[in-house]
Design a protein around this motif. Sequence first.
Motif, mmCIF file in Angstrom:
data_model
loop_
_atom_site.group_PDB
_atom_site.id
_atom_site.type_symbol
_atom_site.label_atom_id
_atom_site.label_comp_id
_atom_site.label_asym_id
_atom_site.label_seq_id
_atom_site.Cartn_x
_atom_site.Cartn_y
_atom_site.Cartn_z
ATOM 1 N N ASP A 49 2.148 -13.068 -19.092
ATOM 2 C CA ASP A 49 1.460 -12.376 -20.179
ATOM 3 C C ASP A 49 0.180 -13.082 -20.599
ATOM 4 N N VAL A 105 -2.160 -10.852 -26.638
ATOM 5 C CA VAL A 105 -1.038 -10.180 -25.970
ATOM 6 C C VAL A 105 -0.489 -9.077 -26.877
ATOM 7 N N SER A 137 5.141 -6.497 -18.654
ATOM 8 C CA SER A 137 5.091 -7.736 -19.438
ATOM 9 C C SER A 137 6.328 -8.573 -19.168
#
Lengths: 331, 331
Positions: free
Chosen positions: A113, A302, A54
């Motif tokens: 992301d 996310v 990430s």
Amino acid sequence: MADVAARAGVTKQTVSNVVSGKKVRPETLAKVNKAIADLGYKPNLVARSLRTGSTSTVGLFVPSVANPFYSEVVEEVENLLVGRGYNLLLATTRDDPDYTRAHLENLAARSVDALLVACDNGVAQQIPMLVEAAFPVALFAWEGDPPTTLPVVSIDYEHAGFLAGRYLRDLGHRNVAVIADLPAHTPRVAGLRRAFADDGLAIDDHKVFACIRDDAVGGFDAGRAALEADPDVTAIFATHDILAVGAVEAVVRSGRQVPGDVSIVGFDDIAQVGQIQPALTTITVPKREMAQQAVELLLRAVDSGRPPTNVFTLLRPTLTIRDSSAPPRAT
Amino acid sequence: MADVAARAGVTKQTVSNVVSGKKVRPETLAKVNKAIADLGYKPNLVARSLRTGSTSTVGLFVPSVANPFYSEVVEEVENLLVGRGYNLLLATTRDDPDYTRAHLENLAARSVDALLVACDNGVAQQIPMLVEAAFPVALFAWEGDPPTTLPVVSIDYEHAGFLAGRYLRDLGHRNVAVIADLPAHTPRVAGLRRAFADDGLAIDDHKVFACIRDDAVGGFDAGRAALEADPDVTAIFATHDILAVGAVEAVVRSGRQVPGDVSIVGFDDIAQVGQIQPALTTITVPKREMAQQAVELLLRAVDSGRPPTNVFTLLRPTLTIRDSSAPPRAT
DNA sequence: TTGAAAGCGCTAACAT
DNA sequence: ATGTTAGCGCTTTCAA
């Protein structure tokens, strides 16, 4: 990090725990923090990204930033992302599928992301690639057929056009010209037409003027063409505000008054058109709210690690009446 | 990558060579490319960045994107970067030193390759941190004292103000008001004053109106205040175009004409002010050229691996005469 | 020209 | 709560 660990007499892992705010005994915390301060240690986010997959970075695709509609969007998105600890990677798509594809592959390789994508023709052609992205993708301000495979936050552009049409119709206008960025804004024009069609009226094809240039000059040229084609026009609908600004000028330069002789209605409600003279009557598009909802949607995905909920959210456009519109002059 | 290597019957290293375009025997190249295609392999740029310390990403700090001056800059920078294979990480600094600092630390931790910074007060307070950055930093559009420790691409704002002043002076204006975003635009005002001082004239402090709001409404309010304070004003200099747009409206609403009764000169030459009515006389700031030179400077440093040459480049602002200015009406 | 080994800086998983 | 081990995917170095 190893240096910090050595100096604090702990392992790298403990330093990692401190840096990422995990549970650490207060005395260890103090030791490690001291070592961090002494050595001026700064964590390397690239390494963290490699490990975690990430990047705390969200991509934003807009056709262009020169258009104030999108600069407002960019500003809003940046605000929201910063507030939640994310970075903004900005890419302009310029209505070009190849640009879009290149940017997309780049973002994928960088493991952003999430990705927020504004409507544009170049993007529309890359929908399949967007669907297959490894990160959440959301579309917003989508005009025309939105894909069902991706979440969309938008307004009903046809309905927005209808609002403009109904307003002009109810004011009593019967001779309306349209200046439009086509084919992009076809739904807006269709909505306007529906409002008039409802009443047994119609807006002929030859009353619709496509702009060559997508700026105030384009609006000016199209506005002048409209007035020359039919000097009795009493209202002009421009499919976005910048065109409307040009149209106002075309009307004024022709010796007519706004709104006395010709009413003008725009679309978007960009910040400046409420401030110039005449303040523009326009369709207010809730851009910031769209951006907000789309960003929320993405970041929720996310955070949860799950694909975004595939919703189709329509916000409500409204008509903002200012000084550029009035009933037609009695004949 | 290991999978590709295995499938092609080579080592990871060879795959790496293929991907990064190094010398490889044609037959090996073919094998590897086939394996890449078969497996749909995409290199992981984060891993590459960790290894190489370079991210192909350039940061851009601007005070805001809502201001068209900066959206034009953003657009130009994005163009240039994309053309050279770099990504744009955009951050707004909002005149806030804390925001700026936070963004800066973030960029450092992300190892961006370079950073381009527009003038703003929040940034000015963080110059020492900028100097210590591990990557090349360049400043542009810097008003006020530029630091000597960093390369700067800018214009001479005082001289630009002088151009506006000399023009108005030579037209014969003697009663000029200024509406300004202060203290940011102090140099522009100083230049204007110098032009008049040269001629034994002066612009009193009470002729300078600071704007409360930094938009057209602020310009309108300040313009109205100027006209009320002295109804005989024959020209207004606004320190940026958006304020000028508001000032035009204030003049028109007061029943005066532009430029017949009052001339207006703006600053920046943002795209739209050449298109609205009256087309604005303004100082043309070569924003895109500034962006270009600054980007060049940075990328040259990146490519060479050396710190950027610490130059101080001044581009030439010019006066663009349009329809909002004329000699004062004879009394 | 290609292969083998090492490591960029970090965190996940497990052991203690 | 902390230590140990391993490895994210790539490139650099050196050897073949």
